[in-house]
Write a protein that holds these residues in place. Structure first.
Motif, PDB file in Angstrom:
ATOM      1  N   ILE A 116      -8.236  17.569  -8.441  1.00 44.09           N
ATOM      2  CA  ILE A 116      -8.597  16.594  -7.410  1.00 44.09           C
ATOM      3  C   ILE A 116      -7.451  16.568  -6.411  1.00 44.09           C
ATOM      4  CG2 ILE A 116      -9.211  14.199  -6.912  1.00 44.09           C
ATOM      5  CD1 ILE A 116     -10.101  13.944  -9.825  1.00 44.09           C
ATOM      6  N   ARG A 117      -7.742  16.913  -5.163  1.00 47.11           N
ATOM      7  CA  ARG A 117      -6.679  17.065  -4.170  1.00 47.11           C
ATOM      8  C   ARG A 117      -7.001  16.299  -2.897  1.00 47.11           C
ATOM      9  NH1 ARG A 117      -2.750  21.846  -2.558  1.00 47.11           N
ATOM     10  NH2 ARG A 117      -2.250  21.243  -0.427  1.00 47.11           N
ATOM     11  N   HIS A 118      -5.939  15.756  -2.298  1.00 48.72           N
ATOM     12  CA  HIS A 118      -6.074  15.115  -0.990  1.00 48.72           C
ATOM     13  C   HIS A 118      -4.959  15.601  -0.076  1.00 48.72           C
ATOM     14  CE1 HIS A 118      -5.203  12.011   2.062  1.00 48.72           C
ATOM     15  NE2 HIS A 118      -6.510  12.047   2.190  1.00 48.72           N
ATOM     16  N   ASP A 119      -5.287  15.811   1.202  1.00 48.97           N
ATOM     17  CA  ASP A 119      -4.312  16.251   2.198  1.00 48.97           C
ATOM     18  C   ASP A 119      -4.408  15.375   3.447  1.00 48.97           C
ATOM     19  OD1 ASP A 119      -3.317  19.078   1.148  1.00 48.97           O
ATOM     20  OD2 ASP A 119      -5.479  18.981   0.823  1.00 48.97           O
ATOM     21  N   SER A 120      -3.274  14.877   3.897  1.00 47.47           N
ATOM     22  CA  SER A 120      -3.186  14.235   5.210  1.00 47.47           C
ATOM     23  C   SER A 120      -2.436  15.183   6.133  1.00 47.47           C
ATOM     24  CB  SER A 120      -2.431  12.903   5.121  1.00 47.47           C
ATOM     25  OG  SER A 120      -3.250  11.885   4.578  1.00 47.47           O
ATOM     26  N   PHE A 121      -3.083  15.563   7.229  1.00 48.69           N
ATOM     27  CA  PHE A 121      -2.492  16.495   8.178  1.00 48.69           C
ATOM     28  C   PHE A 121      -1.949  15.801   9.424  1.00 48.69           C
ATOM     29  CE2 PHE A 121      -5.884  18.839   5.927  1.00 48.69           C
ATOM     30  CZ  PHE A 121      -5.102  19.769   5.273  1.00 48.69           C
ATOM     31  N   ASP A 122      -2.309  14.532   9.601  1.00 51.93           N
ATOM     32  CA  ASP A 122      -1.896  13.792  10.785  1.00 51.93           C
ATOM     33  C   ASP A 122      -1.739  12.326  10.398  1.00 51.93           C
ATOM     34  OD1 ASP A 122      -2.197  12.209  13.350  1.00 51.93           O
ATOM     35  OD2 ASP A 122      -2.404  14.216  14.190  1.00 51.93           O
ATOM     36  N   ARG A 123      -0.740  11.653  10.965  1.00 49.56           N
ATOM     37  CA  ARG A 123      -0.516  10.247  10.641  1.00 49.56           C
ATOM     38  C   ARG A 123      -1.670   9.356  11.077  1.00 49.56           C
ATOM     39  NH1 ARG A 123       4.300  12.662  11.162  1.00 49.56           N
ATOM     40  NH2 ARG A 123       5.844  12.168   9.557  1.00 49.56           N
ATOM     41  N   LYS A 124      -2.531   9.855  11.933  1.00 47.65           N
ATOM     42  CA  LYS A 124      -3.712   9.083  12.314  1.00 47.65           C
ATOM     43  C   LYS A 124      -4.623   8.856  11.106  1.00 47.65           C
ATOM     44  CE  LYS A 124      -3.828  10.514  17.168  1.00 47.65           C
ATOM     45  NZ  LYS A 124      -4.603  11.229  18.226  1.00 47.65           N
ATOM     46  N   SER A 125      -4.494   9.695  10.074  1.00 40.91           N
ATOM     47  CA  SER A 125      -5.328   9.522   8.887  1.00 40.91           C
ATOM     48  C   SER A 125      -5.025   8.221   8.158  1.00 40.91           C
ATOM     49  CB  SER A 125      -5.136  10.703   7.927  1.00 40.91           C
ATOM     50  OG  SER A 125      -3.825  10.713   7.374  1.00 40.91           O
ATOM     51  N   GLY A 129       7.015  21.170   7.457  1.00 41.45           N
ATOM     52  CA  GLY A 129       5.655  21.648   7.676  1.00 41.45           C
ATOM     53  C   GLY A 129       4.620  20.856   6.913  1.00 41.45           C
ATOM     54  N   LEU A 130       5.034  20.169   5.849  1.00 35.71           N
ATOM     55  CA  LEU A 130       4.125  19.306   5.097  1.00 35.71           C
ATOM     56  C   LEU A 130       4.119  17.910   5.695  1.00 35.71           C
ATOM     57  CD1 LEU A 130       5.150  20.279   1.442  1.00 35.71           C
ATOM     58  CD2 LEU A 130       3.108  21.040   2.674  1.00 35.71           C
ATOM     59  N   LEU A 131       3.057  17.155   5.419  1.00 38.64           N
ATOM     60  CA  LEU A 131       3.037  15.736   5.773  1.00 38.64           C
ATOM     61  C   LEU A 131       2.895  14.923   4.485  1.00 38.64           C
ATOM     62  CD1 LEU A 131       3.123  13.466   7.787  1.00 38.64           C
ATOM     63  CD2 LEU A 131       0.626  13.721   8.103  1.00 38.64           C
ATOM     64  N   ALA A 132       1.664  14.808   3.954  1.00 43.85           N
ATOM     65  CA  ALA A 132       1.447  14.072   2.705  1.00 43.85           C
ATOM     66  C   ALA A 132       0.271  14.709   1.971  1.00 43.85           C
ATOM     67  CB  ALA A 132       1.169  12.607   2.988  1.00 43.85           C
ATOM     68  N   HIS A 133       0.540  15.227   0.772  1.00 46.28           N
ATOM     69  CA  HIS A 133      -0.463  15.971   0.027  1.00 46.28           C
ATOM     70  C   HIS A 133      -0.273  15.676  -1.463  1.00 46.28           C
ATOM     71  CE1 HIS A 133      -0.517  18.457   3.749  1.00 46.28           C
ATOM     72  NE2 HIS A 133       0.788  18.230   3.682  1.00 46.28           N
ATOM     73  N   GLN A 134      -1.377  15.593  -2.188  1.00 42.82           N
ATOM     74  CA  GLN A 134      -1.261  15.397  -3.630  1.00 42.82           C
ATOM     75  C   GLN A 134      -2.430  16.057  -4.350  1.00 42.82           C
ATOM     76  OE1 GLN A 134       0.319  11.782  -5.539  1.00 42.82           O
ATOM     77  NE2 GLN A 134      -1.681  11.566  -6.507  1.00 42.82           N
ATOM     78  N   GLN A 135      -2.097  16.683  -5.480  1.00 42.13           N
ATOM     79  CA  GLN A 135      -3.094  17.316  -6.330  1.00 42.13           C
ATOM     80  C   GLN A 135      -2.926  16.785  -7.748  1.00 42.13           C
ATOM     81  OE1 GLN A 135      -2.776  21.588  -6.480  1.00 42.13           O
ATOM     82  NE2 GLN A 135      -4.887  21.853  -7.142  1.00 42.13           N
ATOM     83  N   VAL A 136      -4.023  16.334  -8.334  1.00 41.46           N
ATOM     84  CA  VAL A 136      -4.033  15.876  -9.720  1.00 41.46           C
ATOM     85  C   VAL A 136      -4.788  16.910 -10.544  1.00 41.46           C
ATOM     86  CG1 VAL A 136      -4.592  14.005 -11.307  1.00 41.46           C
ATOM     87  CG2 VAL A 136      -4.039  13.483  -8.916  1.00 41.46           C
ATOM     88  N   ALA A 179       0.844  -1.198   0.000  1.00 40.12           N
ATOM     89  CA  ALA A 179       0.000   0.000   0.000  1.00 40.12           C
ATOM     90  C   ALA A 179       0.878   1.246   0.000  1.00 40.12           C
ATOM     91  CB  ALA A 179      -0.919  -0.003   1.221  1.00 40.12           C
ATOM     92  N   PRO A 180       1.104   1.865  -1.159  1.00 41.11           N
ATOM     93  CA  PRO A 180       1.900   3.100  -1.188  1.00 41.11           C
ATOM     94  C   PRO A 180       1.318   4.196  -0.297  1.00 41.11           C
ATOM     95  CG  PRO A 180       1.582   2.245  -3.406  1.00 41.11           C
ATOM     96  CD  PRO A 180       0.706   1.439  -2.507  1.00 41.11           C
ATOM     97  N   ASN A 181       0.004   4.144  -0.076  1.00 38.10           N
ATOM     98  CA  ASN A 181      -0.638   5.114   0.803  1.00 38.10           C
ATOM     99  C   ASN A 181      -1.779   4.412   1.539  1.00 38.10           C
ATOM    100  OD1 ASN A 181      -2.054   7.380   1.942  1.00 38.10           O
ATOM    101  ND2 ASN A 181      -1.114   8.675   0.389  1.00 38.10           N
ATOM    102  N   PHE A 182      -1.773   4.474   2.865  1.00 35.48           N
ATOM    103  CA  PHE A 182      -2.811   3.825   3.663  1.00 35.48           C
ATOM    104  C   PHE A 182      -4.041   4.704   3.853  1.00 35.48           C
ATOM    105  CE2 PHE A 182       0.696   1.135   5.455  1.00 35.48           C
ATOM    106  CZ  PHE A 182       0.154  -0.096   5.120  1.00 35.48           C
ATOM    107  N   SER A 183      -3.994   5.945   3.407  1.00 34.16           N
ATOM    108  CA  SER A 183      -5.122   6.843   3.603  1.00 34.16           C
ATOM    109  C   SER A 183      -6.282   6.460   2.683  1.00 34.16           C
ATOM    110  CB  SER A 183      -4.708   8.293   3.317  1.00 34.16           C
ATOM    111  OG  SER A 183      -5.837   9.105   3.133  1.00 34.16           O
ATOM    112  N   ILE A 184      -7.466   6.259   3.263  1.00 38.30           N
ATOM    113  CA  ILE A 184      -8.644   5.944   2.462  1.00 38.30           C
ATOM    114  C   ILE A 184      -8.947   7.095   1.504  1.00 38.30           C
ATOM    115  CG2 ILE A 184     -11.093   5.372   2.534  1.00 38.30           C
ATOM    116  CD1 ILE A 184      -9.299   3.204   3.756  1.00 38.30           C
ATOM    117  N   GLY A 185      -8.822   8.337   2.002  1.00 34.95           N
ATOM    118  CA  GLY A 185      -9.072   9.504   1.155  1.00 34.95           C
ATOM    119  C   GLY A 185      -8.120   9.577  -0.010  1.00 34.95           C
TER     120      GLY A 185
END
Length: 265
Positions: free
Chosen positions: A230-239, A212-219, A125-131
């Motif tokens: 289409i953009r997604h932002d993770s602000f906390d590792r709990k995501s 200051g960044l964590l994990a963010h991507q914009q397509v 899983a390159p990214n565990f975030s559901i979003g």
């Protein structure tokens, strides 16, 4: 059934967050930590201690397996460690759940073959975030109709690989529905190396690394007179934790190699 989970990389920020989530999950148990040092030490509520209290640290996966027989190895280390860890885990009958990006295509193919031979699951899983997974799926759907695409991925400045695994996975998913073609002016002049980003079948990927960044991507998908973002932002590792727990649970239900959390959603 209680799923017994070992964690490689439990001392890291992502690893310690995952350890807490697994400990709180009613159907899981955090049984051991795999590390390259601190053998015989213990992790107690995220703190490394020498006193025998908490979850023991091992430098040998074979010894960890002999002591605790984990069902799953959650690997949150780095690209250099994750491949040999996964090979050893599969050989021992432990299901790897890999959250580290940077594996080569050859390494992924080798792990897939080992899973087929052993008859157990491995989830990459390159990214565990559901979003983030939904963002990738939506982008691939949109690319059916808007084929000019650029990806901007932004991460903290301690991230080792560029582009990110999420960006590469997004490009792969889009490539399955997009006809390869060059974007921009055919006589485009690039006056500074890398200014137009990495090229994937004509798509461009841009990597940003800043504190200051964590994990963010914009397509960005462009069409005649319009732009879809289409953009997604993770602000906390709990995501990432719902995806971590989902992957662990699904790993004991599968007997094959699963490349991408989108296969499970």
């Amino acid at each position: 059934m209680t799923i017994r989970v070992a964690i490689a990389g439990a001392r890291g920020r992502m690893g310690s967050t995952a350890a807490a989530a697994i400990t709180e999950a009613p159907d899981m148990e955090f049984v051991g930590a795999l590390d390259y040092k601190y053998d015989g030490w213990y992790i107690n509520e995220g703190t490394l201690i020498e006193k025998a209290h908490g979850v023991r640290v091992y430098t040998s996966l074979a010894e960890l397996y002999q002591a605790h027989q984990p069902d799953v190895l959650l690997d949150l280390t780095d690209p250099e460690a994750v491949f040999p860890n996964a090979q050893k885990a599969i050989a021992l009958g432990i299901r790897p759940v890999i959250g580290t990006s940077g594996l080569t295509l050859e390494e992924i193919n080798q792990l897939q073959l080992l899973c087929e031979q052993k008859g157990i699951a491995c989830i990459l899983a390159p990214n565990f975030s559901i979003g983030a997974v939904l963002m990738m799926k939506f982008a691939a759907q949109a690319a059916h109709y808007l084929g000019d695409v650029e990806i901007i991925e932004m991460h903290h400045d301690r991230k080792l690989d560029a582009p990110s695994g999420t960006a590469v996975k997004t490009a792969d998913m889009i490539s399955s529905v997009r006809t390869p073609h060059l974007q921009g002016h055919p006589d485009e002049q690039v006056n500074a190396y890398g200014a137009r980003g990495a090229d994937v079948q004509g798509m461009k990927i841009h990597s940003v690394r800043l504190p200051g960044l964590l994990a963010h991507q914009q397509v960005l998908l462009g069409g005649e007179g319009e732009l879809l973002s289409i953009r997604h932002d993770s602000f906390d590792r709990k995501s990432f934790m719902p995806g971590v727990l989902l992957s662990i649970r699904e790993s004991v239900r599968h007997q094959d190699f699963v490349n991408g959390l989108e296969q499970l959603i």
